[in-house]
Design a protein around this motif. Structure first.
Motif, short mmCIF file in Angstrom:
data_model
loop_
_atom_site.label_atom_id
_atom_site.label_comp_id
_atom_site.label_asym_id
_atom_site.label_seq_id
_atom_site.Cartn_x
_atom_site.Cartn_y
_atom_site.Cartn_z
N HIS A 160 0.81 -1.12 -0.05
CA HIS A 160 0.07 -0.05 0.04
C HIS A 160 0.87 1.37 -0.17
O HIS A 160 0.34 2.41 -0.42
N HIS B 141 -8.75 -0.77 -5.84
CA HIS B 141 -9.60 -1.09 -4.89
C HIS B 141 -11.02 -0.97 -5.20
O HIS B 141 -11.72 -0.04 -4.47
N GLN C 106 -8.04 3.71 -1.83
CA GLN C 106 -7.91 2.94 -0.65
C GLN C 106 -8.97 3.26 0.53
O GLN C 106 -8.86 4.45 1.01
N ASN D 5 -10.62 -1.99 0.10
CA ASN D 5 -9.19 -2.08 0.61
C ASN D 5 -8.59 -2.98 -0.01
O ASN D 5 -8.61 -4.33 0.80
N SER D 6 -7.95 -3.31 -1.27
CA SER D 6 -7.49 -4.35 -1.87
C SER D 6 -8.12 -5.60 -2.04
O SER D 6 -7.76 -6.72 -1.32
N GLY E 266 -6.73 -6.10 2.25
CA GLY E 266 -6.12 -4.83 3.26
C GLY E 266 -6.78 -4.77 4.60
O GLY E 266 -5.90 -4.61 5.66
#
Length: 637
Positions: A52, A253, A274, A290-291, A308
């Protein structure tokens, strides 16, 4: 009002001798970086938080191009991550251009008393430590301090703005047909491949392994629209349901949907940024993710391995609502009710139609979660964040190392045991885990299951009695015949469909080759074009050879349009191209798209885009009437 000083007080420990370096031609020392602001980034390539911060590091490097040097200190968590060759692959995968040192024994880590990934040490232009920080969201923090530091040291003439240039691993790497393929999915007719570092989805017909389509124009970005114009950013997970392909667009994201019939791409969820807050549900393009790393469809709902925040999420494609499903948001391995369980970077997810199974990569675990809101999370293999290895067995006896993929098929789970370079099988009933494919060595060897070799396999799918494996670091798709217990490698047919047409590639992205000026006599003549290959490489038969010759209109070299721009399926070198020479001088260019492969391993195919600069002087009479253009393929660049 007190004056703030950004000068450090303690001398920064220099790098020990004998360490291996990447993205630079020689080991660096802090002494030679005097006058520069130095930022040390302590990372390990498995870590989602380390991934990140890469965009923030790139922003800082761009803003302070002349004053700042970022150095990655790779202190690997997993044993596989301590090998320089594997770190090199991670550097290529994440587009890291700054120098990186392999701190395999944690010497630099200990010298700076670092205790977490990612951590950062800021060093002033006189080689003294200014401060330390751990965690994400680093741009604003370091931007303010670096700006103040430059201003302070500039007053005393202590900033060195002489540019430094480093030779990156990217400059040495050949371009492959696929680039770090992540996940795969199948509808029984086609195989869908997340061609992650080419920012697209590749569609392959299972009948003959020909490239049937590409989704995304290959440029990193976030854009909806037609399959030709849509843009992704390092997509990973994919799932197909009827005529809809769902994509975990990890770098953006976001979760995208592809209407395969209409060939249209839309964003289902995600803003492109993100998420910075935990457990915030939302709808469509207003909710921040988030990812998202993988996804699966169960009863019409998308279940997402959200790496994430260490959670599983759900997304309703009809309403657009996305919300946490399992995991508290803390990192670790604790079973229990969905909302209270603790996960560790889930990166692969599948279902048997009743339960969800996921690869919890940082805990080297395979776990299950109930799809219903009142359900539980339980672990089949794995004991904690630092309990890993390569061992078959039952339950807690077994060990995995950073698994990224999992597939439910015929009552068992197939697991991409990524850092062990194996595919393993887990029986959910008995919790027995055993190796199915792979000798455990990194490699690219086909053959019987026990001797075959993989290189950080990731995604898994199945069709017609075969497993399809995204062999990520080999940039290949491998095929395992479950009945014959044999591993083979997919040879993509019509591979030229994977490269945009040459005329659309502007600006030029390939390698320039400057040739010496040649003198020829006026009259009818030829350009003789030859491509030379080093030992062990040859022209690929899977895609045609293309070239385009460009000389100014009315110049000393004139070519007919049909001669100047050609695509040939099986050329024999040298190619003789008829031209007319007239007195004068001109500098032309010949652009080539060359597909080449290893002799005996035709499936391992690379692409080279070259531009030969050809200066020609034409005199009235005397001399030859042939311009010889020889271009050598350098396999290492």
């Amino acid at each position: 009002m007190p004056v703030i000083s950004y000068a450090g007080k303690v001398n920064a420990p220099d790098f020990p001798k004998g360490l291996e370096w990447l993205n630079t031609e020689h080991p660096l020392s802090l002494r030679e970086l005097k006058g520069k602001v130095v930022l040390l980034d302590f990372w390990t390539y498995c870590c989602i938080n380390c991934i990140h911060v890469i965009p923030d590091l790139k922003r800082l490097e761009a803003k302070y191009r002349s004053e700042l040097v970022v150095i990655g200190v790779h202190s690997g968590k997993f044993s596989t991550e301590r090998e320089t060759a594997n770190i090199r692959e991670a550097i290529l995968r994440y587009g890291i251009d700054h120098p990186v040192v392999n701190d395999r024994s944690f010497e630099v880590w200990d010298a700076y008393t670092v205790n977490a990934w990612p951590s950062f040490i800021l060093i002033d232009p006189e080689g003294k430590v200014v401060g330390k920080h751990s965690g994400e969201d680093i741009f604003d923090i370091f931007d303010r301090v670096i700006r103040g530091m430059i201003r302070e040291f500039d007053m005393f003439g202590k900033i060195d703005r002489q540019p430094l240039s480093f030779v990156s691993e990217q400059q040495r790497a050949p371009r492959s047909l696929l680039s770090f393929p992540g996940k795969v999915a199948s509808d029984g007719t086609h195989l869908y491949i997340a061609d992650s570092n080419h920012n697209r989805i590749v569609v392959v017909a299972l009948a003959d392994h020909s490239v049937a389509d590409t989704i995304g124009d290959g440029t990193e970005g976030l854009a909806d629209g037609s399959c030709e114009n849509a843009r992704f950013s390092r997509p990973q997970g994919i799932a197909v349901s009827g005529q809809v392909l769902y994509v975990a667009d990890t770098g953006n994201h976001a979760v995208r949907a592809v209407d395969l019939a209409k060939r249209k791409v839309v964003t289902l969820a995600g803003t492109g940024r993100q998420a910075r807050r935990f457990n915030v549900s939302g709808k469509g393009t207003a909710v921040e993710l988030n990812s998202p790393w993988d996804l699966v469809v169960h009863n019409g709902i998308l279940y997402i391995a959200m790496a994430g925040p260490h959670q599983l999420w759900t997304l309703d494609p009809e309403t657009g609502w996305a919300r946490p499903h399992a995991g508290s948001g803390r990192e670790g391995l604790i079973d229990g009710p969905l909302a209270e369980a603790v996960l560790a970077q889930p990166s692969g997810i599948t279902t048997d139609g009743r339960r969800l199974y996921f690869a919890d990569s940082e805990a080297s675990a395979v776990r299950a979660a109930d799809p219903d809101a009142g359900g539980m999370v339980e672990t089949f293999v794995g004991e904690g964040l630092f309990e890993f290895g390569d061992r078959d067995g039952v339950g807690t006896e077994a060990r995995l190392q950073h698994p990224l993929g999992v597939l439910s098929h015929e009552g068992v789970l197939y697991v991409a045991d990524t850092y062990n370079n194996k595919i393993k099988r887990i029986d959910p009933a008995s919790r027995r885990c055993e190796t199915v494919i792979g000798a455990g060595r990194q490699g690219m060897t086909d053959g019987p299951a026990g001797t075959a070799e993989l290189n950080e396999p990731n995604g898994l799918t199945q069709a017609h009695g075969k497993l399809y494996i995204a062999d990520t670091n080999n940039h290949l798709i491998r095929i395992f015949d479950l009945a014959a217990q044999e591993l083979s490698t997919m040879s993509l047919q019509h591979a030229d469909a994977l490269l945009p047409p040459q005329r659309k590639r502007d600006p030029f992205e390939g390698k320039r080759v400057e040739l010496p000026e040649q003198t020829v006599a006026a009259g009818a003549g030829a350009i003789e074009l030859t491509v030379l290959f080093p030992e062990g490489l040859k022209l690929s038969a899977m895609a045609p050879f293309s070239f385009r010759c460009s000389f100014e209109d009315g110049s000393a070299v004139r070519m007919a349009p049909g001669v100047a721009d050609q695509t040939l399926p099986h050329p024999v070198f040298p190619l003789s191209l008829p031209v007319a020479f007239s007195p004068g001088a001109v500098q032309g260019a010949i652009d080539l798209i060359v597909y080449y492969c290893q002799a005996g391993r035709e499936y391992l195919c690379f692409i080279k885009h070259l531009r030969a600069i050809v200066p020609v002087r034409v005199v009235e009479e005397g001399g030859a009437r042939t311009v010889r253009v020889e271009v050598a393929i350098d396999a290492a660049a």
